[in-house]
Design an enzyme around this catalytic site. Structure first.
Site, short mmCIF file in Angstrom:
data_model
loop_
_atom_site.label_atom_id
_atom_site.label_comp_id
_atom_site.label_asym_id
_atom_site.label_seq_id
_atom_site.Cartn_x
_atom_site.Cartn_y
_atom_site.Cartn_z
CB THR A 1 -8.35 8.29 -1.22
OG1 THR A 1 -8.15 7.45 -0.08
CG2 THR A 1 -9.34 9.38 -0.89
CG ASN B 1 -10.92 -0.57 6.04
OD1 ASN B 1 -12.04 -0.63 5.50
ND2 ASN B 1 -10.59 0.41 6.83
CD GLN C 1 -7.05 -3.40 3.92
OE1 GLN C 1 -6.19 -4.26 4.12
NE2 GLN C 1 -6.91 -2.17 4.39
CB SER D 1 -3.42 2.14 -1.73
OG SER D 1 -3.91 3.43 -1.90
CB ALA D 2 1.76 1.00 -4.00
CG HIS D 3 -0.05 2.65 1.60
ND1 HIS D 3 -0.57 2.47 2.86
CD2 HIS D 3 -1.02 3.28 0.90
CE1 HIS D 3 -1.78 2.99 2.91
NE2 HIS D 3 -2.09 3.48 1.74
CB THR E 1 5.51 15.40 -14.06
OG1 THR E 1 5.47 16.53 -14.93
CG2 THR E 1 6.75 14.57 -14.34
CB CYS F 1 -9.95 7.60 20.73
SG CYS F 1 -10.05 8.45 22.28
N1 PLP Z 1 -10.26 1.45 0.95
C1 PLP Z 1 -9.87 0.63 1.92
C2 PLP Z 1 -10.59 -0.65 2.12
C3 PLP Z 1 -8.78 0.95 2.74
O1 PLP Z 1 -8.40 0.12 3.70
C4 PLP Z 1 -8.12 2.17 2.50
C5 PLP Z 1 -7.00 2.59 3.38
O2 PLP Z 1 -7.04 2.36 4.57
C6 PLP Z 1 -8.55 2.99 1.46
C7 PLP Z 1 -9.63 2.60 0.71
C8 PLP Z 1 -7.87 4.26 1.13
O3 PLP Z 1 -6.55 4.04 0.76
P1 PLP Z 1 -5.53 5.25 0.62
O4 PLP Z 1 -5.56 5.98 1.93
O5 PLP Z 1 -4.22 4.62 0.36
O6 PLP Z 1 -6.02 6.09 -0.47
#
Ligand code: PLP
Length: 373
Positions: free
Chosen positions: A72, A151, A179, A199-201, A237, A325
């Site tokens: 993001t 996503n 994704q 995004s690493a997660h 940092t 929702c």
């Molecule tokens: N873009 C897509 C396609 C995503 O699926 C997501 C997270 O769901 C994001 C951007 C944003 O990622 P983050 O919340 O890790 O910044």
């Protein structure tokens, strides 16, 4: 109760090796990478080795990778700087983008009066390329921002083709690859992409770490002002352990890519088969979707919509709804709104997203859970 996690498009379980890597850094390398003594130098080495490792997997140069807190942040920075510093006058995007893109673009439109156009979405969930070409015919400094894999429904963009079209029309191309990074081979230098984000997660790494790819030669201005970190583009940092965890997660994703792709594809196919067998009227939302995301329209009555996730959650099964929702009322997803008829939008849709940690038993439990509703 065994808990079942089938919401891997939202976030993923961190790999044990990644946790070990991060603990190692936290315990042994607490130095500030900006310090010139050995503690600092050691932390700086971890940071730069991680950058090289990420770049190697992504097929680009280390200098083209800027570490951020998440995707993001990376998208906000790139789009804002493109308007402010590269003098982009018009952004072409689509209504099925993630809110990180959609709301940033809307804000830029409001703040700077840039023009915004939305490319049409086909019933498959992908973009109408002919419409994109028409939109690009208009002169001016254009930027196209479109996501690689959606996503919610898993629709896949042909990034090679879209990027080529953008460049033929002198438009910059920003691609949200959140994704797909870690789940697919990448060679950014061979792709007509100017900016990408991750995004690493989403690939079994930690939360709080992400990166931006900014193609060599494109000069953006700082996102955060302060120290010289990240070439002065993102001062503050660095979270060395997070970055090391992200690099490790990406390395491991690629080391196991072929086998995990196969496992996940098999699980998705099995899930689709079982759903169709048990609920013959079920419909898949989107077509030719990415191998880890299955979004289905359930043949259940509207009244059951709000109950489904709750019921599954009570059974320890985590999936995601296709509609958000909010305070008791069900607001259809902005993505499904683009591809489903009004009637179908009222019905419950589910997003089931898989990882290599899932098993066929998880899917059997999901089917049983749905049968019980
Ligand atoms: N873009 C897509 C396609 C995503 O699926 C997501 C997270 O769901 C994001 C951007 C944003 O990622 P983050 O919340 O890790 O910044």
């Amino acid at each position: 109760m065994k808990k079942i996690y089938l919401d891997n498009a939202a976030t993923t379980q961190v790999r044990q090796e990644v946790i070990n890597e991060m603990i190692g850094v936290l315990q042994n390398d607490f130095g500030n990478p900006s310090s010139t003594h050995s503690f600092g130098r050691s932390a700086k080495t971890i940071l730069e080795t991680s950058r090289k490792s990420v770049a190697k997997v992504m097929g680009c140069n280390a200098q083209e990778i800027i570490f951020t807190a998440n995707a993001t942040e990376a998208t906000n920075w790139i789009l804002k700087s493109a308007v402010n510093d590269l003098k982009v006058e018009r952004i072409i995007t689509s209504k099925v983008e993630h809110h990180a893109t959609l709301y940033t673009v809307k804000n830029l439109q409001k703040q700077f009066g840039i023009e915004v156009d939305y490319v049409n979405i086909l019933p498959s969930g992908t973009i109408d390329i002919t419409h994109l070409v028409t939109l690009l015919a208009k002169s001016g400094k254009n930027l196209v921002t479109l996501m690689h894999v959606n996503n919610e429904i898993g629709a896949v963009l042909d990034i090679e083709k879209v990027g080529r079209i953008c460049h033929q029309h002198d438009a910059l191309f920003h691609c949200d690859t959140v994704q797909s990074v870690g789940k697919k081979e990448f060679n950014l230098h061979e792709l007509p992409i100017d900016f990408a984000v991750a995004s690493a997660h989403k690939f079994h790494g930690p939360k709080g770490a992400g990166f931006a790819y900014v193609k060599k030669g494109i000069v953006l201005q700082p996102f955060l002002y302060g120290g010289e970190q990240e070439k002065g583009l993102r001062a503050g940092t660095e979270a060395v352990h997070q970055v090391a965890g992200m690099a490790k997660a990406l390395e491991l994703s690629f080391e196991h890519l072929v086998e995990e792709q196969q496992t996940i594809s098999d699980l998705k196919n099995y899930c689709e088969e079982q759903l169709k067998l048990n609920f013959p009227e079920i419909k898949v939302n989107g077509s030719d979707t990415f191998y880890n995301i299955l979004n289905v329209l359930l043949p259940f009555s509207e009244e059951k919509t709000a109950m489904i996730l709750f019921n599954l959650d009570m059974k320890g099964i985590a999936v995601s709804r296709g509609s958000a929702c909010q305070s008791g009322s069900v607001k259809p997803s902005h993505v499904l709104s683009e591809i489903l008829a009004e009637e179908d939008l009222k019905k419950p849709s589910l997003r089931i997203s898989f990882s290599h940690y899932n098993t066929k038993e998880d899917i059997d439990a999901l089917i049983d859970g749905l049968k019980g509703i």
